[in-house]
Scaffold this motif. Structure first.
Motif, PDB file in Angstrom:
ATOM      1  N   THR A 121       0.987  -1.206   0.143  1.00 49.56           N
ATOM      2  CA  THR A 121      -0.090   0.079  -0.007  1.00 49.56           C
ATOM      3  C   THR A 121       1.012   1.278   0.019  1.00 49.56           C
ATOM      4  N   ILE A 122       0.396   2.099  -1.069  1.00 56.41           N
ATOM      5  CA  ILE A 122       1.156   3.302  -0.916  1.00 56.41           C
ATOM      6  C   ILE A 122       0.489   4.576  -1.033  1.00 56.41           C
ATOM      7  N   GLY A 123       0.877   5.658   0.130  1.00 57.29           N
ATOM      8  CA  GLY A 123      -0.199   6.637   0.398  1.00 57.29           C
ATOM      9  C   GLY A 123      -0.298   7.807  -0.763  1.00 57.29           C
ATOM     10  N   LYS A 124      -1.319   8.270  -0.990  1.00 58.16           N
ATOM     11  CA  LYS A 124      -1.376   9.175  -2.204  1.00 58.16           C
ATOM     12  C   LYS A 124      -0.934  10.514  -1.695  1.00 58.16           C
ATOM     13  N   SER A 125      -0.862  10.959  -0.592  1.00 67.07           N
ATOM     14  CA  SER A 125      -0.719  12.096  -0.062  1.00 67.07           C
ATOM     15  C   SER A 125       0.968  12.236  -0.071  1.00 67.07           C
ATOM     16  N   SER A 126       1.891  11.116   0.276  1.00 72.19           N
ATOM     17  CA  SER A 126       2.942  11.105   0.448  1.00 72.19           C
ATOM     18  C   SER A 126       4.005  10.531  -0.649  1.00 72.19           C
ATOM     19  N   GLY A 127       3.220   9.512  -1.138  1.00 75.96           N
ATOM     20  CA  GLY A 127       4.085   8.621  -2.165  1.00 75.96           C
ATOM     21  C   GLY A 127       4.864   7.583  -1.508  1.00 75.96           C
ATOM     22  N   ARG A 128       4.790   7.547  -0.071  1.00 74.84           N
ATOM     23  CA  ARG A 128       5.542   6.476   0.807  1.00 74.84           C
ATOM     24  C   ARG A 128       4.844   5.365   0.860  1.00 74.84           C
ATOM     25  N   LEU A 129       5.522   4.305   1.387  1.00 67.61           N
ATOM     26  CA  LEU A 129       4.952   2.990   1.603  1.00 67.61           C
ATOM     27  C   LEU A 129       4.161   3.226   2.997  1.00 67.61           C
ATOM     28  N   THR A 130       2.965   2.812   3.056  1.00 59.90           N
ATOM     29  CA  THR A 130       2.185   2.726   4.260  1.00 59.90           C
ATOM     30  C   THR A 130       1.931   1.603   4.886  1.00 59.90           C
TER      31      THR A 130
END
Length: 570
Positions: free
Chosen positions: A336-345
């Motif tokens: 899962t990748i966060g849409k507000s950060s582009g980071r792995l969540t």
């Protein structure tokens, strides 16, 4: 006496000391002690000097007593000052060492680079030794100290008490466990050295012509009396355990290199030597004792990445999007990748969560998301994030076979302690590490020598070097030139594969003993970092700004790019 017998036999150089620390003996007490000391030890050829006390603990009235009992009339020194034409000043900065090495007196610090809590000792030594070795007025020096002088406390359940930062802290633990600086010092002070600094890089030099240029730093031994052997090695892949396989080996003719001279050893490798993963060269002295060994990787990080990370030929990845994130699924792997950060969540392997998250976050500076997209890419699915700031772009690609590729770019100029990106991972979940890289000890920017490429393995520990734990090699810290690593966790195996050379893998932040003074290194945020530049460590008396070139911050040069592959297995 037995210790001095061994020094005579091994050819060690000794300063024989009338003990006394920062306070001197009165003449009535000191005179009979000098007589007893010299008459006991006078016939040991290993003794080059007599020390009248230590660190200011001398009585000048006793200086002429030594010659009464020593027919050689060996020079008497006052450690921590200049006497008998020898400057023994303690704990000089790099710049003051340069001044003293160019001064009128012979410079021989009887203590330098204090080894408190893994700072000093081997850290910074490469710079100091180049400086001292390049001066005709330098006679070497003595690192403080050899052994952690810890006391077993029965009133504390058998705990080892180092008296904080006040007791000697050496390159050996209290039970003679070897610390990382032990191997750095062994490498730098070996009497057989590589002639070119480039050859100390564990990656095999492209210009290699099957000869190795050497410097003979013995005082009396010609290298033709030493033994030179080579081995061609193959490294196991992840899952096969640590170690190596010897593909072939042989003995090279010892070169005729006089003390102080430079020469070369011709290895006589077989025609198929380039098919090996690595080449090891070892040197033993005329008595058969290990002197030096070097291992160079023939295969580079991209070679191992190509061997490990195979593209999927069948299958596909599905993607689902919510208002907050995008989730990619390939078989049992769910990312899962966060849409507000582009980071792995979030990561899951089947029903098991894998707690790697919050990355890649820049190890220095900031990043503001400016664009986010995702799309199918053959058998995989891509998530693309672009930024303004220090981090410029991140691209994730999950392949149908479960390999997750991360490509990231960042920009940095000027001086930085750390260059790269961070992730969060709970340290309490970690059980151990197996990796192909330089090891088995952690490194600092100013202590990169003494480690060699190999497939290493070590269990998790929380050692504070020289203070608590006393499990070596320490688990946490910076690990140099990592090709691949498998983190053993309670959530399964997390595999990391570097697609380019020179990756420093940072694992958490090591504990430090009480009152470390300047013997500290900095670490970035997060628990796991993928770095292009790491921090140096200071020593008890000097911060990194007072040390040599290797202790300076990383001078960033602009744009940086890396590809790293992840895999999550039960």
């Amino acid at each position: 006496a037995y210790f001095l017998d061994l020094c005579d036999e091994l050819g060690l150089y000794v300063l024989d000391e009338l003990t006394g620390w920062q306070h001197h003996y009165d003449e009535g007490v000191g005179a009979p002690l000098v007589e007893a000391l010299v008459e006991r030890d006078v016939n040991h050829p290993s003794i080059l000097f007599w020390d009248n006390g230590n660190e200011g603990g001398w009585n000048t009235a006793l200086d002429d007593d030594f010659a009464q009992y020593d027919p050689q009339r060996r020079a008497v020194l006052h450690p921590w000052t200049t006497f008998s034409g020898v400057d023994t000043s303690h704990y000089q900065t790099y710049s003051s060492t340069a001044s003293k090495a160019a001064g009128p007196a012979i410079f021989m610090p009887t203590e330098f680079l204090h080894g408190l809590y893994d700072g000093g000792a081997g850290a910074g030594l490469n710079d100091y030794w180049k400086l001292m070795g390049g001066s005709q007025r330098s006679a070497g020096g003595f690192i403080w100290a050899l052994v952690d002088e810890s006391v077993v406390r029965d009133d504390r359940g058998g705990a080892l008490d180092t008296n904080g930062s006040r007791a000697p802290d050496g390159i050996l633990g209290p039970f003679r466990e070897k610390e990382g600086s032990f191997f750095t010092i062994k490498d730098i002070w070996s009497p057989v050295q590589l002639a070119s600094p480039a050859y100390y890089d564990s990656v095999f030099p492209a210009s290699f012509d099957k000869t190795v240029k050497l410097v003979n730093r013995y005082d009396f031994t010609n290298l033709r009396t030493c033994r030179f052997t080579w081995q061609l090695l193959a490294f196991p892949l992840p899952g096969a355990g640590p170690g190596h396989q010897v593909l072939s080996q042989g003995q090279a003719a010892a070169p005729d290199v006089a003390p102080g001279a430079t020469g070369a050893v011709t290895l006589g490798l077989p025609a198929d030597w380039t098919g090996a993963d690595a080449l090891r060269l070892s040197v033993t002295d005329p008595a058969g004792r290990d002197v030096s060994s070097w291992t160079w990787r023939v295969r580079k990080a991209p070679d191992f990445a190509a061997r490990l990370v195979k593209p999927a030929t069948t299958g596909s990845v599905t993607a689902t999007e919510t208002t907050t994130d995008v989730t990619l699924v390939a078989g049992a792997t769910r990312v899962t990748i966060g849409k507000s950060s582009g980071r792995l969540t979030g990561v899951r392997r089947g029903s098991t969560p894998v707690s790697l998250a919050n990355g890649p976050a820049p190890a220095g500076g900031a990043a503001t998301l400016t664009a986010f997209s995702h799309f199918r890419d053959g058998t995989g699915w891509v998530v693309q994030a672009d930024y303004s700031g220090d981090l410029t772009s991140v691209r994730w690609r999950l392949d149908a076979n479960g390999w997750l590729r991360l490509e990231y770019r960042y920009r940095a100029t000027g001086d930085h302690d750390h260059l790269g990106v961070n992730f969060d991972y709970p340290e309490t979940n970690v059980r151990g590490l197996t990796w192909l890289g330089d090891g088995p000890y952690r490194v600092y920017k100013n202590r990169l020598r003494g480690v060699q490429p190999h497939v290493w393995s070590k269990p998790y520990n929380d050692t504070a070097t020289g203070a608590s734990g006393f499990a070596y090699p320490e688990f946490k810290g910076y690990h140099a030139r990592t090709c691949w690593a498998v983190l053993d966790t309670t959530e399964g195996a997390v595999t990391v594969v570097a697609a380019e050379e020179g990756l420093f893998l940072r694992l958490f932040t090591p504990a430090t003993g009480p009152d470390p003074q300047n013997a500290v290194a900095t670490y970035p945020a997060g628990g796991i970092s993928l770095l292009d530049g790491i921090a140096p460590i200071g020593n008890k008396f000097h911060g990194v700004a007072s040390l040599g070139p290797e202790s300076r911050p990383n001078a960033a040069t602009g744009d940086y790019y890396r590809t790293v592959h992840f895999r999550f297995d039960a």
